[in-house]
Motif scaffolding. Sequence first.
Motif, PDB file in Angstrom:
ATOM      1  N   VAL A  15      -4.190   2.166   1.239  1.00  0.00           N
ATOM      2  CA  VAL A  15      -3.978   2.701  -0.106  1.00  0.00           C
ATOM      3  C   VAL A  15      -4.681   4.050  -0.171  1.00  0.00           C
ATOM      4  CG1 VAL A  15      -4.424   2.410  -2.571  1.00  0.00           C
ATOM      5  CG2 VAL A  15      -3.812   0.428  -1.166  1.00  0.00           C
TER       6      VAL A  15
ATOM      7  N   LEU B 289      -0.708  -4.883  -4.502  1.00  0.00           N
ATOM      8  CA  LEU B 289      -0.738  -5.371  -3.131  1.00  0.00           C
ATOM      9  C   LEU B 289      -0.364  -6.851  -3.120  1.00  0.00           C
ATOM     10  CD1 LEU B 289      -4.073  -3.764  -1.875  1.00  0.00           C
ATOM     11  CD2 LEU B 289      -1.777  -2.772  -1.960  1.00  0.00           C
TER      12      LEU B 289
ATOM     13  N   GLY C  86       0.825  -1.198   0.000  1.00  0.00           N
ATOM     14  CA  GLY C  86       0.000   0.000   0.000  1.00  0.00           C
ATOM     15  C   GLY C  86       0.859   1.248   0.000  1.00  0.00           C
TER      16      GLY C  86
END
Length: 115
Positions: free
Chosen positions: A111, A20, A9
């Motif tokens: 994120v 990811l 992230g």
Amino acid sequence: QVQLVESGGGLVQAGGSARLSCAASGTTFNIKLMHWYRQAPGNQRELVASISSDGTTNYVDLVKGRFTISRDNAKNTVYLQMNSLKPEDTAVYYCAAVSLYWTAWGQGTQVTVSS
């Protein structure tokens, strides 16, 4: 049981990409499904993508064509490739492993997509 650790992230500009990773350890042989969920502030956790042990994938409509879930069985790792990111993709992303008897969760990775 299984332990899951997410990584990858961070801060991304709108239109950019991020990948990811979710590394599984422990009793991984009986995992049937792996999921990626996300939770934005004030929202419920929502399912984003899934991949079964035979490689079948499913996506929520919001990310179809932009996100790709994949797995590397040799590394016991599941990935979420996210392209064309939008500010509304900002969330904490969690992976989950599902067997017949339990569900295990990772700790999540943030994120943030800036406009």
